[in-house]
Design an enzyme around this catalytic site. Structure first.
Site, PDB file in Angstrom:
ATOM      1  N   GLY A  11      -9.193  21.437  68.293  1.00 41.08           N
ATOM      2  CA  GLY A  11     -10.230  20.974  67.281  1.00 41.08           C
ATOM      3  C   GLY A  11     -10.807  19.842  68.382  1.00 41.08           C
ATOM      4  N   ARG A  72      -9.715  28.526  70.006  1.00 43.82           N
ATOM      5  CA  ARG A  72      -8.391  28.578  69.860  1.00 43.82           C
ATOM      6  C   ARG A  72      -8.035  29.931  70.488  1.00 43.82           C
ATOM      7  NH1 ARG A  72      -6.626  24.322  67.124  1.00 43.82           N
ATOM      8  NH2 ARG A  72      -7.820  23.298  65.661  1.00 43.82           N
ATOM      9  N   ASP A 103      -1.523  18.633  71.113  1.00 49.30           N
ATOM     10  CA  ASP A 103      -0.250  19.260  71.586  1.00 49.30           C
ATOM     11  C   ASP A 103      -0.390  20.645  71.928  1.00 49.30           C
ATOM     12  OD1 ASP A 103      -0.688  19.768  69.025  1.00 49.30           O
ATOM     13  OD2 ASP A 103       1.193  19.193  68.259  1.00 49.30           O
ATOM     14  N   THR A 125      -7.765  14.057  70.153  1.00 48.19           N
ATOM     15  CA  THR A 125      -7.839  14.429  68.732  1.00 48.19           C
ATOM     16  C   THR A 125      -7.881  13.367  67.754  1.00 48.19           C
ATOM     17  OG1 THR A 125      -5.974  15.413  67.235  1.00 48.19           O
ATOM     18  CG2 THR A 125      -5.086  14.425  68.983  1.00 48.19           C
ATOM     19  N   ASP A 127      -6.308  13.141  64.920  1.00 47.52           N
ATOM     20  CA  ASP A 127      -5.031  12.747  64.298  1.00 47.52           C
ATOM     21  C   ASP A 127      -4.266  11.756  64.794  1.00 47.52           C
ATOM     22  OD1 ASP A 127      -5.905  15.274  62.807  1.00 47.52           O
ATOM     23  OD2 ASP A 127      -4.954  16.452  64.107  1.00 47.52           O
ATOM     24  N   ASP A 129      -1.800  11.875  66.623  1.00 53.14           N
ATOM     25  CA  ASP A 129      -0.459  12.490  66.581  1.00 53.14           C
ATOM     26  C   ASP A 129       0.378  12.767  67.614  1.00 53.14           C
ATOM     27  OD1 ASP A 129      -1.844  14.534  67.273  1.00 53.14           O
ATOM     28  OD2 ASP A 129      -1.161  16.047  65.422  1.00 53.14           O
ATOM     29  N   ARG A 171      -3.555  16.493  59.911  1.00 53.32           N
ATOM     30  CA  ARG A 171      -2.321  17.434  60.051  1.00 53.32           C
ATOM     31  C   ARG A 171      -0.909  16.945  59.156  1.00 53.32           C
ATOM     32  NH1 ARG A 171      -1.687  20.403  65.371  1.00 53.32           N
ATOM     33  NH2 ARG A 171      -1.192  18.363  66.165  1.00 53.32           N
TER      34      ARG A 171
END
Length: 319
Positions: A11, A72, A103, A125, A127, A129, A171
């Site tokens: 993303g 992707r 990741d 990202t 996120d 994360d 996510r």
């Protein structure tokens, strides 16, 4: 190293262009050629790459998205796909690769490193994360987008005396919800790392309504579940008029904040230094405002943790 490649994968995140710019200009500063690989690992397999010059990254530091584009690629998860990518790297004479992404992107970088092509990961990202770094590129911009949206929704919530459930991205991580909820004074913040008793949320809404509170804001991380389902449950339990807003991909776009531009510039330049020092399979990050690097395998095997002190504070301030 005489030639390195750079790609963005997964993303998109605001600040990726600033990271690309830093990689290209830092490498050229050291006399190293840089090849931009378009469309992520799919572009690597297809050999969709071209040499970049200083002017190639001019006037992009303020732009969201990624000029190299992203895609992707399930094929790259296979040995056959990875070998195709390696063949293209050999064809272009590329000695090492910098991968900007999350990741999933780092797993590809790790596979290439294991097969003899040194890679360095740059965490990009919204996120936030990824373990091994306090912040990822794009998080701050997405956070500010969410805050701006909640500020506007609050005006409507106040005018119509409604409860609003706002679903944000992330996510399986709750950082965006936690930071946005604390920054905007949300009554409840629902994150996947901490199960919130539904009855507690209802009690908080009821108490606020009884003391004359005219509106309420609830921030829900997408990893918890559907905002629409949660909003329906709240309305049925309280009989308070409830509306739901799913912010969606608006959170990924926009011009990066100063924080993200600086972070991306520092991490992109550091990635070049790591690669040129002949270290491989590393991820650059920032901890306590100091640049660090970690083994990608360790990063992938570790879990990112939210700041539970902030979560506790949000509870204390939303009484």
């Amino acid at each position: 190293m005489e030639k390195i490649g750079v790609l963005t994968s997964g993303g998109d995140a605001p600040g990726m262009n600033a990271a690309i710019r830093a990689v290209v200009r830092k490498a050229i500063y050291h006399g190293v050629d840089v090849y931009g690989i378009k469309n992520g690992y799919q572009g690597l397999i297809d050999g969709n790459m071209e040499k970049m010059e200083i002017g190639s990254v001019g006037d992009i530091i303020q732009r969201g998205g990624t000029i190299l584009r992203s895609a992707r690629c399930d094929e790259f998860k296979t040995d056959e796909g990875q070998e195709k990518g390696i063949a293209q790297l050999k064809k272009f004479g590329i000695d090492g690769l910098i991968v900007i992404g999350g990741d999933g992107s780092f797993r590809g970088a790790q596979k290439l490193t294991e097969k003899g092509y040194p890679c360095v990961g740059v965490p990009g990202t919204i996120d936030n994360d990824i373990s091994g770094t306090d912040f990822t590129i794009g998080f701050d911009t997405a956070l500010n987008t969410i805050i701006e949206a909640i500020d506007k929704i609050r005006d409507t919530a106040t005018s119509h005396e409604r409860t609003y459930v706002i679903e944000v991205m992330g996510r399986d991580a709750g950082d965006l919800a936690l930071w946005a909820g604390l920054a905007d004074g949300a009554e409840s913040i629902l994150i996947p790392e901490k199960s919130d008793d539904f009855s507690e949320v209802i009690d908080r809404l009821t108490r606020g309504h009884e003391r004359g509170k005219k509106h309420s804001i609830i921030v829900l991380a997408e990893g918890v579940g559907s905002g629409f389902s949660y909003g329906q449950r709240i309305q049925e339990a309280t009989n308070l008029e409830t509306r739901v807003t799913v912010l969606g991909h608006i959170q990924r776009g926009g011009s990066p904040t100063a924080q993200d531009r600086v972070l991306a510039s520092r991490l992109g330049a550091q990635a070049v230094d790591i690669l040129l020092s002949e270290k491989a399979g590393r991820m650059v990050g920032i901890e306590n405002n100091m640049l660090v690097d970690h083994d990608i395998q360790e990063v992938l095997s570790s879990k990112h943790h939210i700041n539970f002190d902030m979560y506790k504070l949000s509870k204390e301030l939303s009484i």
